[in-house]
Design an enzyme around this catalytic site. Structure first.
Site, short mmCIF file in Angstrom:
data_model
loop_
_atom_site.label_atom_id
_atom_site.label_comp_id
_atom_site.label_asym_id
_atom_site.label_seq_id
_atom_site.Cartn_x
_atom_site.Cartn_y
_atom_site.Cartn_z
N SER A 81 -10.19 46.71 -62.82
CA SER A 81 -9.65 46.71 -64.17
C SER A 81 -10.64 47.31 -65.17
O SER A 81 -11.13 48.42 -64.95
CB SER A 81 -9.26 45.27 -64.56
N ASP A 117 1.34 48.87 -62.14
CA ASP A 117 0.99 47.61 -61.48
C ASP A 117 1.24 46.40 -62.36
O ASP A 117 0.66 45.35 -62.18
CB ASP A 117 -0.47 47.64 -61.02
N HIS A 122 -1.53 43.65 -60.78
CA HIS A 122 -2.85 44.05 -61.26
C HIS A 122 -3.97 43.16 -60.73
O HIS A 122 -5.04 43.66 -60.35
CB HIS A 122 -2.85 44.05 -62.79
#
Length: 671
Positions: A250, A573, A626
């Site tokens: 991320s 995602d 995610h």
């Protein structure tokens, strides 16, 4: 005598009458008391039944939990396999059987919000919380003392560092981000599988940092970048000279991009490692769910402290989030806190209209939100040259380039029909601040009604104009952010201005290191509707409020399945659109380009999302979401093979399920 007899009879009759009256009255009272008792008994019987039910359920739960912990580990697995069939070996077990062993040291770089933060110094309201987690873990203090928690989690609005009298620091070690909360894994599954082939803390390192700070400020305050550099050098030296494999997730992807430029740059701004430091120390960078070009939901988080889920909650129960409930303005407090976190501004979309589109064009134009592609994560769908063949059968025409539109009709109209008023000329005034705000400050209080109306009258904001809009609605926040981050495209990367750290986390304004033997992977999930553009409206005026909100009533209907609850979705995602996660590996860095002058090899590994088959599967072993993708067996297997020495070619090259190559070709960017 007769008179006496009659008098006696009269007295007896009257006494009998009185007795009968008393008897009837007593009977009435008794009957009324019995009814009252029956009502009470009935009421308490209901409460008793509820208590008994809750008590029995809790007792049964604890009993089953005791049995589960007391029984041999093989029995739960036997029960699960009886229901679901034989379970596949975990990736670590499978690859251990194949003979893979720990090879290259591994460094984890967590993203935003997933790393734990603990208190080292606080105000009086935080007494007894020394070295207790204020972020991560159980979040107990959030429920016990919410205003105190917000006060300590916020940074200084002027400096972007600690406010006076407060010190919150990142938790260290693998426990910093193995679990976000009890039972909710982040890195734990990957760590456990790496341990199966011999990894342990001497060759695994969690590069934890305070994710609230701007990237350069993590070095200024905590020397986090220096610590990462030293630990990588130590791991290489103590593991036979084997280079490390970096695994960012991320926002950690952007943080490590910043690190690679920082470590090369001379001190005092940089780490002084020299231009060949990355080449000497890094084998591969395996990016997971990387928002390389930002995420549209970063706009809405800064603009109205919401995204899709919050917008739905505001639509269902506006009184809970928008008004003064028990003296707490929930969203206002969230906005005040998150606007002090400079790191959130790192994820504002980069590249402007060139990447994200304009009023009438976007790379994903024609995407069919209702189409269902059934593919497996074991079959490569794209070739090594980055070609992708697919037929566009949809009739949807979504203006994804209009990141924010005030009104559904504006979002769907032809641009020639837009009558916009430039908000930059608006005069701020008619201050909204008053005593009912309970010291909840955000910059909307300084805008006034005219300034707020001017933003709505502009009607449509693209990636270019939305930066200007954020400077208008939150000038103090953006003044801090602009000192640390940039969102453009470099004309000349050799210009000395790009030696400043504000450009280092933008892949369109910096070069990859001179490390031709290094490999870069972009691994991310696809197949989940992901936020891309929004329909907004003005909030109803009140004393203390956020003036803009996502219009959760805006629906696309049969003509546009991409619009739901005021949010236009695209493939991704659930957090990062495919365009942001995949463009740099698909085109921007592929081969020798001005952004990748040494020709570092790039590989795309997409994982098509599959829901858990049943409750026993937990968050799923084929998830593309995610965070849940961190437990995806196929992704974990790829990572273990890379750590054990495999290259991208050994993995089979690109694995593509989306239209990323097709969309990338539509972007006219000088390479």
């Amino acid at each position: 005598m007769l008179r006496r007899r009659k008098g006696g009879e009269i007295r007896r009759e009257s006494q009998a009458a009185v007795g009968d009256g008393d008897k009837k009255e007593n009977e009435g009272r008794n009957e009324e008391a019995e009814k009252r008792i029956r009502r009470i008994n009935k009421k308490w019987n209901c409460i008793d039944s509820c208590c008994w039910f809750v008590g029995c359920a809790c007792s049964m739960w604890w009993f089953l939990l005791f049995i589960l912990n007391a029984m041999p580990a093989s029995i739960p697995q036997y029960v699960t396999e009886a229901i679901t069939g034989p379970l596949p070996d975990a990736p670590g077990v499978k690859l251990c059987k194949e003979g893979l062993k720990a090879n290259h040291p591994v460094v984890f770089v967590p993203g935003i919000v997933t790393g734990g933060l603990e208190l080292w110094e606080g105000h009086l309201c935080a007494e007894g919380l020394f070295r207790k987690r204020l972020w991560g873990g159980t979040f107990g203090e959030l429920y016990k003392r919410p205003l105190c928690w917000v006060e300590h989690m916020s940074l200084d609005n002027e400096t972007g560092l600690d406010p006076p009298g407060v010190r919150i620091r990142p938790v260290s070690g693998l426990v910093a981000a193995d679990y976000f909360a009890p039972g909710y894994f982040v890195w734990a599954v990957l760590i456990a599988n790496l341990a199966q082939i011999g990894y342990e803390e001497k060759n695994m390192y969690m590069a934890a940092y305070d994710w609230r700070l701007s990237f350069q400020n993590t070095e200024v305050r905590d020397q986090t970048l220096s610590r990462m550099k030293s630990n990588i050098e130590l791991m290489v030296a103590t593991n036979g000279g084997r280079k490390v494999v970096i695994i960012p997730h991320s926002m950690g992807v952007l943080y490590f991009l910043h690190f690679m430029k920082w470590v090369e740059a001379p001190s005092p701004m940089g780490g002084g490692g020299g231009l060949d430091w990355c080449s000497k120390h890094i084998k591969a960078v395996v990016n997971i769910g990387g928002p390389f070009l930002g995420v549209p939901k970063a706009f809405t988080g800064l603009f109205s402290a919401e995204a899709k889920d919050i917008a739905v909650a505001r639509g269902i129960a506006p009184g809970i989030l928008d008004t003064d409930v028990f003296g707490l303005q929930t969203l206002q407090h969230v906005m005040r806190m998150t606007r002090s976190w400079d790191s959130t501004m790192s994820m504002i979309p980069k590249g402007g209209n060139t990447i994200w589109g304009d009023h009438d064009w976007s790379p994903e134009e024609g995407y069919d939100c209702s189409a269902k592609k059934i593919k497996t994560n074991d079959t490569p769908m794209g070739d090594h040259n980055g070609t992708w063949a697919s037929e566009d059968t949809t009739t949807n025409h979504v203006h994804y380039g209009r990141l924010i539109s005030f009104g559904k009709n504006v979002a769907e109209a032809e641009s020639s029909n837009e009558n916009r008023v430039n908000f930059k000329d608006a005069v701020k005034g008619n201050n909204l601040i008053n005593t009912s705000c309970h010291d909840v400050w955000n910059e909307y209080h300084d805008m006034g009604i005219e300034g707020i109306k001017a933003v709505a009258d502009y009607k449509v904001f693209t990636a270019d104009s939305i930066i200007d809009m954020l400077h208008f609605v939150a000038p103090k926040m953006m003044k801090r952010g602009s000192a640390h981050f940039s969102y453009g495209i470099a004309d000349n990367l050799d210009d000395k201005k790009y030696q400043h750290y504000k450009y280092w986390s933008n892949p369109l304004e910096t070069k990859l290191p001179n490390a031709p033997d290094m490999e870069i992977y972009s691994m991310y999930g696809v197949g989940i509707p992901t936020e891309r553009a929004y329909v907004y409206k003005l909030s109803s005026t009140s004393d203390c409020y956020i003036p803009f909100k996502i219009d959760s009533s805006a629906e696309g209907g049969n003509n546009c399945s991409c619009l739901k609850g005021g949010v236009f979705s695209v493939d991704g995602d659930e957090t990062v659109p495919v365009l942001s996660a995949g463009f740099m590996a698909a085109k921007g860095w592929r081969g020798k380009t001005r952004f990748n002058p040494s020709g570092i090899k790039t590989h795309i590994r997409e994982f098509y999302h599959a829901r858990p088959a049943n409750l026993l599967e937990g968050r799923g072993t084929q998830s593309g979401a995610h965070v849940d993708i961190m437990g995806n067996f196929a992704l974990i297997e790829d990572i273990i093979r890379i750590a054990a020495g495999a290259t991208g070619e050994d993995l089979g090259g690109d694995q593509v399920h989306s239209d990323i190559f097709k969309w990338s070709e539509k972007i006219k960017l000088r390479l």
